[in-house]
Enzyme design. Sequence first.
Site, mmCIF file in Angstrom:
data_model
loop_
_atom_site.group_PDB
_atom_site.id
_atom_site.type_symbol
_atom_site.label_atom_id
_atom_site.label_comp_id
_atom_site.label_asym_id
_atom_site.label_seq_id
_atom_site.Cartn_x
_atom_site.Cartn_y
_atom_site.Cartn_z
ATOM 1 N N HIS A 95 0.825 -1.206 0.000
ATOM 2 C CA HIS A 95 0.000 0.000 0.000
ATOM 3 C C HIS A 95 0.867 1.268 0.000
ATOM 4 C CE1 HIS A 95 -3.171 -2.898 0.642
ATOM 5 N NE2 HIS A 95 -2.487 -3.355 1.683
ATOM 6 N N GLU A 132 -1.336 0.234 8.146
ATOM 7 C CA GLU A 132 -0.569 -0.846 7.533
ATOM 8 C C GLU A 132 0.516 -0.305 6.619
ATOM 9 O OE1 GLU A 132 -1.144 -4.659 4.501
ATOM 10 O OE2 GLU A 132 -2.808 -3.291 4.905
ATOM 11 N N HIS A 187 3.222 -6.941 4.349
ATOM 12 C CA HIS A 187 1.877 -6.511 4.730
ATOM 13 C C HIS A 187 1.581 -6.863 6.172
ATOM 14 C CE1 HIS A 187 0.255 -5.622 0.633
ATOM 15 N NE2 HIS A 187 1.203 -6.458 0.266
ATOM 16 N N GLU A 269 2.013 -11.609 5.438
ATOM 17 C CA GLU A 269 1.121 -10.898 6.356
ATOM 18 C C GLU A 269 1.708 -11.125 7.746
ATOM 19 O OE1 GLU A 269 -1.365 -9.057 5.513
ATOM 20 O OE2 GLU A 269 -2.202 -9.781 3.609
#
Length: 305
Positions: A95, A132, A187, A269
Amino acid sequence: MSTGSLPRILRPLRAAALTTLLLAGVAACGGEGHKSSASDASTASPKSAEPRPSSAAPADKGAAGKGSTSKTAPAEEHPGDGPLKGKVVVIDPGHNIHNQDHPAEINRQVEAGNGRKECDTTGTATNSGYAEATFSLDVAHRIRRILQAQGATVTLTHDGDRPYGPCVDERAEIGNKAHADASVSVHADGAAPGDRGFHVILPALVKNEQADTSAIVGPSRELGERIAGNFVRVTGSAPSNYVGKGTGLDVRGDLGGLNLSKVPKVFIECGNMRDPDDAAQLTDEAWREKAAQGIANGISDFLHG
């Protein structure tokens, strides 16, 4: 938990050492278990590491929480001498903190290798507002510093200096153009409270007119297994209790960042930002350094063969 289902990098730790390591981690994560979920950073976890609608609201501007500022300055761009000299690594911070300011741009459809999807998403955040995107960039800086000290050439897909993105197709292309020996997208998830632990997303076999992952499925799995094993050892975190059935690994065919890659690539993640216990780790600078070290160790192991 069956040792036969564990990543290969964990299997040498069988018997007492393995049992102690994993049971301690699972206990810390509230026990083993899984639910069926749609995870991506896009079809099996509640947060999209790559575009998928998230139930988590975007972080407010400036609301970065206690973990928002890294005291670790970005590393020099030039690698040193070391065992990874000549190796090229691409780190993809998930992101972009500015995505929320560019909804039209990040919502436009791009090729994802197995259909079309949004350019990017805002990502998720902790309940305290630690984004995040802030987390992923901080960890990416730390990984870069560690690997450059070992002689690797490390490129980031972005350094927080873009108005938005990059889009998922460009993130893959950056690794391809760099001829990376390994690429990792960093992430943190946005699942329900009680869902805890990390998981590494591996590319599925996708072969069509837009994408062909057949050459990278095998080496990407090896990369993912190395990262998963080292992440457990360095951070003490247990594999996800909601994705991967306790292995810490999940295979996905819906992620453009993987489908369009021509070099070994995985997503990680690192934890669930919506769980208070995981969030306490993700916002802790000392834990983020451990997370970066675990990921870097996995990459280094993979590159050493």
